[in-house]
Design a protein around this motif. Structure first.
Motif: not given
Length: 101
Positions: A16-35, A75-81
């Protein structure tokens, strides 16, 4: 101590932190830290009583379904796969461990 559970929780949080740092995704950060936090709590529960797998099993099941869906669509392995595979491995480990207890 459930080292695998804590490692899984750390991987989810860091993802989640990497999603925020690389793409600026606040949702990734929130979801990653919550889960990740819920997974860490589940690992703590298992460390105290190996039969209390419910929280970590729920978190890893939800993530395997959500990220499996995202992986199938993109179809993208990173990060979903990768997250789907880690979550499925955690579900399998918990079920096999519970059956053996």
């Amino acid at each position: 101590m459930d080292f695998f559970g804590y490692a899984y929780a750390a991987a989810i949080s860091l993802g989640g932190l990497m999603g925020y740092l690389k793409a600026g995704s606040v949702m990734s950060l929130c979801a990653g830290l919550t889960f990740g936090s819920l997974a860490a709590y589940g690992a703590k529960q298992i460390s105290e009583d190996p039969t209390k797998i419910h929280i970590l099993l729920f978190v890893s099941s939800v993530l395997s379904i959500l990220m499996g869906y995202r992986f199938a669509n993109s179809g993208k392995f990173m990060p979903a796969g990768l997250t789907c595979m880690l979550s499925l491995a955690t579900v399998a480990r918990l079920i096999v461990t519970r059956v053996l207890l």
